[in-house]
Design an enzyme around this catalytic site. Sequence first.
Site, mmCIF file in Angstrom:
data_model
loop_
_atom_site.group_PDB
_atom_site.id
_atom_site.type_symbol
_atom_site.label_atom_id
_atom_site.label_comp_id
_atom_site.label_asym_id
_atom_site.label_seq_id
_atom_site.Cartn_x
_atom_site.Cartn_y
_atom_site.Cartn_z
ATOM 1 N N HIS A 208 9.754 -3.482 3.075
ATOM 2 C CA HIS A 208 9.383 -3.742 1.677
ATOM 3 C C HIS A 208 10.629 -4.067 0.850
ATOM 4 C CE1 HIS A 208 5.925 -1.069 2.958
ATOM 5 N NE2 HIS A 208 5.314 -2.138 2.505
ATOM 6 N N MET B 168 0.852 -1.198 0.000
ATOM 7 C CA MET B 168 0.000 0.000 0.000
ATOM 8 C C MET B 168 0.890 1.252 0.000
ATOM 9 S SD MET B 168 -3.462 -0.904 2.012
ATOM 10 C CE MET B 168 -2.904 -0.620 3.662
ATOM 11 N N GLY B 169 2.132 1.082 -0.410
ATOM 12 C CA GLY B 169 3.036 2.233 -0.509
ATOM 13 C C GLY B 169 3.609 2.630 0.839
ATOM 14 N N ARG C 65 2.849 2.815 9.330
ATOM 15 C CA ARG C 65 2.169 3.651 10.332
ATOM 16 C C ARG C 65 3.123 4.231 11.382
ATOM 17 N NH1 ARG C 65 -2.203 -0.132 9.201
ATOM 18 N NH2 ARG C 65 -4.019 1.054 8.515
ATOM 19 N N LEU D 141 9.169 -2.490 11.522
ATOM 20 C CA LEU D 141 8.919 -1.423 10.543
ATOM 21 C C LEU D 141 7.482 -1.522 10.060
ATOM 22 C CD1 LEU D 141 12.117 -1.114 8.334
ATOM 23 C CD2 LEU D 141 11.567 -0.074 10.508
ATOM 24 N N GLN E 22 6.201 -10.982 7.561
ATOM 25 C CA GLN E 22 5.690 -11.689 8.744
ATOM 26 C C GLN E 22 5.055 -10.744 9.756
ATOM 27 O OE1 GLN E 22 8.325 -14.455 10.973
ATOM 28 N NE2 GLN E 22 7.004 -13.916 12.699
HETATM 29 O O1 PAF Z 1 -0.079 -5.660 3.715
HETATM 30 C C1 PAF Z 1 -0.500 -4.778 2.948
HETATM 31 O O2 PAF Z 1 0.174 -3.801 2.658
HETATM 32 C C2 PAF Z 1 -1.886 -4.918 2.353
HETATM 33 O O3 PAF Z 1 -2.761 -5.526 3.235
HETATM 34 C C3 PAF Z 1 -1.893 -5.635 0.990
HETATM 35 C C4 PAF Z 1 -1.389 -7.065 1.130
HETATM 36 C C5 PAF Z 1 -1.008 -4.896 0.001
HETATM 37 C C6 PAF Z 1 -3.306 -5.701 0.421
HETATM 38 O O4 PAF Z 1 -3.829 -4.436 0.200
#
Ligand code: PAF
Length: 282
Positions: free
Chosen positions: A37, A30-31, A187, A184, A148
């Site tokens: 990430h 979700m950026g 939010r 991390l 995780q």
């Molecule tokens: O974990 C997230 O960022 C979201 O729940 C996901 C898996 C991208 C689905 O919108």
Amino acid sequence: MRTIRTGRAIRAWALERRESGQKIGYVPTMGALHAGHASLIRAAKRATDAVAVSIFVNPLQFGPREDLNQYPRPVVEDLRFCRQEDVEVVFLPHVREIYPGNFQTRVRVTKLTERYEGQSRPGHFEGVTTVLTKLFHLVGPDRAFFGQKDYQQAVVVKQMVRDLDVPVEIVVGPTVRERDGLALSSRNRFLSSPERKAAGALFAALTAARGMLRTGERSVKKVLDTMIRRVRDEPLARLEYAAVADPATLDEVRVVKGRVVLLLAVWIGKTRLIDNMVIACP
Ligand code: PAF
């Protein structure tokens, strides 16, 4: 790096990759991208030939009183981040591309979503599994990578792909933590400086519980009491739930035996944080 905004174009990209015999890795996000990430993107790059990252703040997984409007959307920084990580494609659809008018379908995993995050955030997992079903159809990945940190989400997604025969392997990467152990999360940027300090309570509670289990404590009540006390000792923290559960079924365990997962959701001021630890008990 290509930025793709339509379902049709991401399908065409994926088809081309598959036709040339490449395996597709996919990191749905979700950026507000961070080192957690990055570690998933790097794992995807090691394990597959072509990596797509999606950035889509999915309105369906936010409740009416949740932070959809406040959720960070630093698109320029996120694209730079993906370029630096040498991602091949970023899928950045508009909400209407994913949910055109008259969208009526929902995908729901039942039992696994009844507790913890599912109970605290009604409709949340239905939003997650609905959007992922759609994204998996569009991207058609061989492997999809999840952190995780969102433990229950990973278990729910695995169940969904198993139940619906979605031909994708779900890979779960380890939680990436700050120096003081804070997991991390996009939010974390909402935390003020005293709140940021207070947020260390989650890791402190988990490590205290882990210490007890490693030194032979088998009473779920004692382990839970310790976790709860560690959170309550922090004045800026408010516990939402703490649990000791089976890592596969997420059923709360009565007696600790074998592997367990410790689950925690805590409010720090107005920010809700979750964390977990999987522990193998001898
Ligand atoms: O974990 C997230 O960022 C979201 O729940 C996901 C898996 C991208 C689905 O919108």
